[in-house]
Design a protein around this motif. Structure first.
Motif, PDB file in Angstrom:
ATOM      1  N   GLU A  69       0.836  -1.200   0.000  1.00  0.00           N
ATOM      2  CA  GLU A  69       0.000   0.000   0.000  1.00  0.00           C
ATOM      3  C   GLU A  69       0.875   1.257   0.000  1.00  0.00           C
ATOM      4  N   GLY A  70       0.614   2.164  -0.934  1.00  0.00           N
ATOM      5  CA  GLY A  70       1.345   3.430  -0.923  1.00  0.00           C
ATOM      6  C   GLY A  70       2.581   3.457  -1.817  1.00  0.00           C
ATOM      7  N   ASP A  71       2.986   2.287  -2.345  1.00  0.00           N
ATOM      8  CA  ASP A  71       4.167   2.262  -3.213  1.00  0.00           C
ATOM      9  C   ASP A  71       3.898   2.909  -4.556  1.00  0.00           C
ATOM     10  N   CYS A  72       2.667   2.758  -5.024  1.00  0.00           N
ATOM     11  CA  CYS A  72       2.346   3.061  -6.416  1.00  0.00           C
ATOM     12  C   CYS A  72       1.379   4.212  -6.536  1.00  0.00           C
ATOM     13  N   ASP A  73       1.568   5.009  -7.556  1.00  0.00           N
ATOM     14  CA  ASP A  73       0.547   5.915  -8.015  1.00  0.00           C
ATOM     15  C   ASP A  73      -0.681   5.076  -8.428  1.00  0.00           C
ATOM     16  N   THR A  74      -1.896   5.538  -8.052  1.00  0.00           N
ATOM     17  CA  THR A  74      -3.094   4.761  -8.391  1.00  0.00           C
ATOM     18  C   THR A  74      -3.209   4.527  -9.891  1.00  0.00           C
ATOM     19  N   ALA A  75      -2.776   5.521 -10.690  1.00  0.00           N
ATOM     20  CA  ALA A  75      -2.874   5.396 -12.148  1.00  0.00           C
ATOM     21  C   ALA A  75      -2.132   4.159 -12.644  1.00  0.00           C
ATOM     22  N   VAL A  76      -1.055   3.797 -11.964  1.00  0.00           N
ATOM     23  CA  VAL A  76      -0.253   2.650 -12.392  1.00  0.00           C
ATOM     24  C   VAL A  76      -1.020   1.345 -12.163  1.00  0.00           C
ATOM     25  N   LEU A  77      -1.662   1.239 -11.006  1.00  0.00           N
ATOM     26  CA  LEU A  77      -2.472   0.033 -10.742  1.00  0.00           C
ATOM     27  C   LEU A  77      -3.671  -0.021 -11.685  1.00  0.00           C
ATOM     28  N   GLU A  78      -4.259   1.157 -11.955  1.00  0.00           N
ATOM     29  CA  GLU A  78      -5.402   1.192 -12.881  1.00  0.00           C
ATOM     30  C   GLU A  78      -4.963   0.771 -14.288  1.00  0.00           C
ATOM     31  N   GLY A  79      -3.757   1.176 -14.675  1.00  0.00           N
ATOM     32  CA  GLY A  79      -3.237   0.780 -15.983  1.00  0.00           C
ATOM     33  C   GLY A  79      -3.095  -0.726 -16.082  1.00  0.00           C
ATOM     34  N   LEU A  80      -2.625  -1.338 -15.007  1.00  0.00           N
ATOM     35  CA  LEU A  80      -2.499  -2.795 -14.979  1.00  0.00           C
ATOM     36  C   LEU A  80      -3.876  -3.445 -15.039  1.00  0.00           C
ATOM     37  N   ALA A  81      -4.832  -2.892 -14.281  1.00  0.00           N
ATOM     38  CA  ALA A  81      -6.196  -3.436 -14.291  1.00  0.00           C
ATOM     39  C   ALA A  81      -6.788  -3.353 -15.703  1.00  0.00           C
ATOM     40  N   ARG A  82      -6.516  -2.237 -16.404  1.00  0.00           N
ATOM     41  CA  ARG A  82      -7.062  -2.077 -17.751  1.00  0.00           C
ATOM     42  C   ARG A  82      -6.438  -3.094 -18.718  1.00  0.00           C
ATOM     43  N   ALA A  83      -5.136  -3.342 -18.578  1.00  0.00           N
ATOM     44  CA  ALA A  83      -4.475  -4.328 -19.443  1.00  0.00           C
ATOM     45  C   ALA A  83      -5.069  -5.721 -19.211  1.00  0.00           C
ATOM     46  N   LEU A  84      -5.358  -6.039 -17.954  1.00  0.00           N
ATOM     47  CA  LEU A  84      -5.954  -7.344 -17.639  1.00  0.00           C
ATOM     48  C   LEU A  84      -7.375  -7.428 -18.198  1.00  0.00           C
ATOM     49  N   GLN A  85      -8.108  -6.302 -18.120  1.00  0.00           N
ATOM     50  CA  GLN A  85      -9.478  -6.252 -18.632  1.00  0.00           C
ATOM     51  C   GLN A  85      -9.500  -6.499 -20.157  1.00  0.00           C
ATOM     52  N   THR A  86      -8.529  -5.892 -20.851  1.00  0.00           N
ATOM     53  CA  THR A  86      -8.437  -6.072 -22.305  1.00  0.00           C
ATOM     54  C   THR A  86      -8.259  -7.548 -22.656  1.00  0.00           C
ATOM     55  N   LEU A  87      -7.367  -8.227 -21.926  1.00  0.00           N
ATOM     56  CA  LEU A  87      -7.138  -9.646 -22.188  1.00  0.00           C
ATOM     57  C   LEU A  87      -8.391 -10.459 -21.881  1.00  0.00           C
ATOM     58  N   GLU A  88      -9.044 -10.117 -20.772  1.00  0.00           N
ATOM     59  CA  GLU A  88     -10.224 -10.879 -20.360  1.00  0.00           C
ATOM     60  C   GLU A  88     -11.350 -10.733 -21.385  1.00  0.00           C
ATOM     61  N   ARG A  89     -11.534  -9.471 -21.852  1.00  0.00           N
ATOM     62  CA  ARG A  89     -12.599  -9.247 -22.848  1.00  0.00           C
ATOM     63  C   ARG A  89     -12.348 -10.025 -24.117  1.00  0.00           C
TER      64      ARG A  89
END
Lengths: 206, 206
Positions: free
Chosen positions: B112-132
């Motif tokens: 917690e606190g290591d990352c800018d939220t945008a970075v985690l959101e970017g990872l979530a979006r990349a995973l979402q693209t693969l899942e879709r």
């Protein structure tokens, strides 16, 4: 199914579906009247693939080329990978010096004939971009990059399914393109974690 | 120097220089008359950085944000990396499930606190693209990705120069963004080499 049902099933708006039809990304349905057509499960699957490519940042023209490779794959997984890469790598503009790219490729085990030329040109262009910016990648860091991509590629290619041509096509073409944003996103997280460990949030630059 | 000399020195056309001025990427020169201005070495260096960012595929708006980070860096290398990442990661649209992204980040040592939220959101979006796209990354291959980005980030962050703030800013901001095309290009070469070793060019899919 009608276009409205295709829209419900795929979660893609009718306007976007019409756009993909006009752009040649989605094949026409079977016409039932001058203003109506019916669509099938293949259209639902194709829409998922189109959205995935566009979500991954692939442009319309490149997406069209990737889809053409999926529809009419060259025989054999190796040629297929070359075609998929060639489809998404921007065409070379201006003079490119391939010598530095070839030297790096050789460190990855590259031999004449292994690679589609577009792939080496893409590497040369990436090196040119860094050089123009006056950004030097140190030897240690380049060693880390080469070792990392070598282990990535070994795992990916070992995992290529050979059970059916359809599976292999989908895996190779989409895996190569769609995984790019994932790798970049993972690198950003890893950078932030390593940076948090090396530098306190409060460290200022002297 | 006049704009024509700036063009000669930088290899950027006068029309492009005027475009970068209008877009706010290049600071105005010092006006010597209502229609003329003079430029200095800082403009030459800035043009090299602008071209490098655009060559690397960064859009105009993102390039403006990266340049703003260079011009007015937050104190400390770690905050700087967060700002550079936030500048180039597309803003989240719609709902993102951060749980899977967080689980992967934790495997990279994230707390917690290591990352800018945008970075985690970017990872979530990349995973979402693969899942879709219905594309599943196997556990073996994900392990290879995580190990690879971890060793890349370790080498990169260890190499961050702390000699001067300017060096650190340039290294962190440009290194993170400009190296992305290099890594993707190297991965393609490594994939083709591994594929050539596994599959003969003549192998056809049964």
């Amino acid at each position: 199914m009608r276009i409205s049902e295709l829209s419900d099933r795929s979660g893609v708006t009718v306007a976007s579906i019409k756009y993909y039809l006009r752009e040649g990304l989605l094949p026409e349905g079977v016409r039932t009247s001058p203003t109506q057509a019916v669509y099938d499960e293949a259209h639902v699957r194709r829409l998922a693939t189109i959205r995935a490519l566009l979500d991954a940042g692939v442009g319309i023209a490149d997406a069209r080329a990737v889809l053409a490779t999926l529809d009419d794959p060259p025989a054999g997984p190796h040629l297929l990978l070359g075609a998929a890469h060639a489809a998404v790598i921007p065409h070379a503009t201006g003079d490119l010096d391939l010598a530095a790219a070839q030297a790096l490729a050789e460190r990855l085990g590259w031999q004449e004939g292994d690679c589609d030329t577009a792939v080496l040109e893409g590497l040369a262009r990436a090196l040119q971009t860094l050089e123009r910016a006056g950004f030097v990648v140190s030897d240690d860091i380049m060693d880390a990059y080469l070792a990392a991509v070598e282990s990535i590629a070994a795992a990916e290619i070992a995992g290529t399914p050979t059970t059916s041509p359809e599976d292999a096509v989908r895996y190779v073409v989409l895996g190569s393109v769609l995984v790019e944003p994932l790798l970049l996103a993972l690198r950003r997280v890893a950078e932030q974690v390593a940076s948090a460990r090396r530098f306190d949030a409060d460290t200022t630059l002297s």
